[in-house]
Enzyme design. Structure first.
Site, mmCIF file in Angstrom:
data_model
loop_
_atom_site.group_PDB
_atom_site.id
_atom_site.type_symbol
_atom_site.label_atom_id
_atom_site.label_comp_id
_atom_site.label_asym_id
_atom_site.label_seq_id
_atom_site.Cartn_x
_atom_site.Cartn_y
_atom_site.Cartn_z
ATOM 1 N N GLU A 59 0.822 -1.209 0.000
ATOM 2 C CA GLU A 59 0.000 0.000 0.000
ATOM 3 C C GLU A 59 0.858 1.262 0.000
ATOM 4 O OE1 GLU A 59 -4.148 -1.059 2.111
ATOM 5 O OE2 GLU A 59 -2.405 -1.440 3.377
ATOM 6 N N GLU A 113 -3.559 -10.202 3.598
ATOM 7 C CA GLU A 113 -4.712 -9.895 4.463
ATOM 8 C C GLU A 113 -5.944 -10.702 4.062
ATOM 9 O OE1 GLU A 113 -2.393 -5.968 4.172
ATOM 10 O OE2 GLU A 113 -2.881 -7.678 2.892
#
Length: 262
Positions: free
Chosen positions: A115, A135
């Site tokens: 990210e 995730e």
């Protein structure tokens, strides 16, 4: 160096190199590291003498293996959200920083580290780089802006496929998908990023760079009419700057302009 040396800061001329420095944890993003990254970038945003920022990771194994799960393991739901929020805030500063930001990526680039890279303006990856969203295998999805930024970068369907499967993407495929802009031989990612930073510094003014970054970041998601209005709002003030006068004068004098950021 910053708090506990978890983020190393080096200046080479007008380029600042920020190194995520937790190699023993594959540069996992703890709350403290995210907060330190945010505060460091906020300071850099105010400096006219820094023209480009490079973010990289310490060691050869990882740019960042993502959010620090050891820290997260014992947190309450609110604590987990605060940890994720610290990363979101850091990413927001990267996205809005007036200076161009280059990610120089090696090894694992996962989850929260991925990210960070997405919010940078340009991504350069060593052939050793591997990208993924772990995730998805933990019962959630990446919460540090990936759901917003990833489809804007590679399109909705491709983003969904990579989110849904959590499969690992190597550097060459990442280039083909448009996740990274350049792929280098192992160990050359930082040198390539530094060379690109010098090219940016030599060929664009700081005010022009900051304005066009904002135009591309915001205008790409607007209607054509809204984007034109934003373009006028960002472009018109440049006409009266000392840098624009210097740029035109330097053109006729056949020399490189000397930018002042004014």
């Amino acid at each position: 160096m910053t708090q506990d040396n978890i983020l190393l800061v080096e200046e080479r001329g007008q380029t600042a190199i920020l190194t995520l420095n937790r190699p023993q944890a594959q540069n996992a993003i703890s709350k403290a590291l995210a907060e330190t990254l945010e505060s460091t970038l906020r300071g850099i945003a105010k400096r006219k003498d820094i023209r480009v920022v490079i973010i990289t990771g310490a060691g050869e194994k990882a740019f960042s293996a993502g959010t620090d799960l050891k820290e997260r393991r014992d947190l309450s739901a609110d604590g987990k959200w605060e940890q994720a929020g610290a990363l979101r805030k850091a990413n927001d500063v990267i996205w809005n920083l007036p200076q161009p930001v280059i990610a120089a990526i090696q090894g694992w680039c996962l989850g929260g580290g991925y990210e960070i890279a997405l919010n940078c303006d340009i991504r350069i990856a060593s052939r050793t780089a591997v990208f993924s969203w772990p995730e998805m295998q933990l019962g959630a999805y990446p919460g540090g802006t990936a759901g917003v930024m990833f489809p804007r970068l590679i399109g909705r369907a491709r983003a969904k496929e990579l989110f849904f499967t959590a499969r690992k993407v190597k550097a060459e495929e990442a280039f083909d998908l448009g996740i990274v802009e350049r792929v280098t031989e192992p160990g050359e990612h930082l040198a390539t990023a530094l060379a690109l930073a010098e090219e940016i510094i030599a060929n664009s003014s700081p005010l022009g760079c900051a304005a066009v970054k904002q135009m591309v970041n915001l205008g790409s998601d607007m209607s054509v009419g809204e984007a034109h209005a934003l373009n006028d709002l960002l472009r018109r003030p440049l006409e009266g700057t000392k840098d624009y006068e210097e740029g035109i004068q330097a053109f006729f004098e056949k020399r490189r302009p000397v930018w002042r950021g004014e």
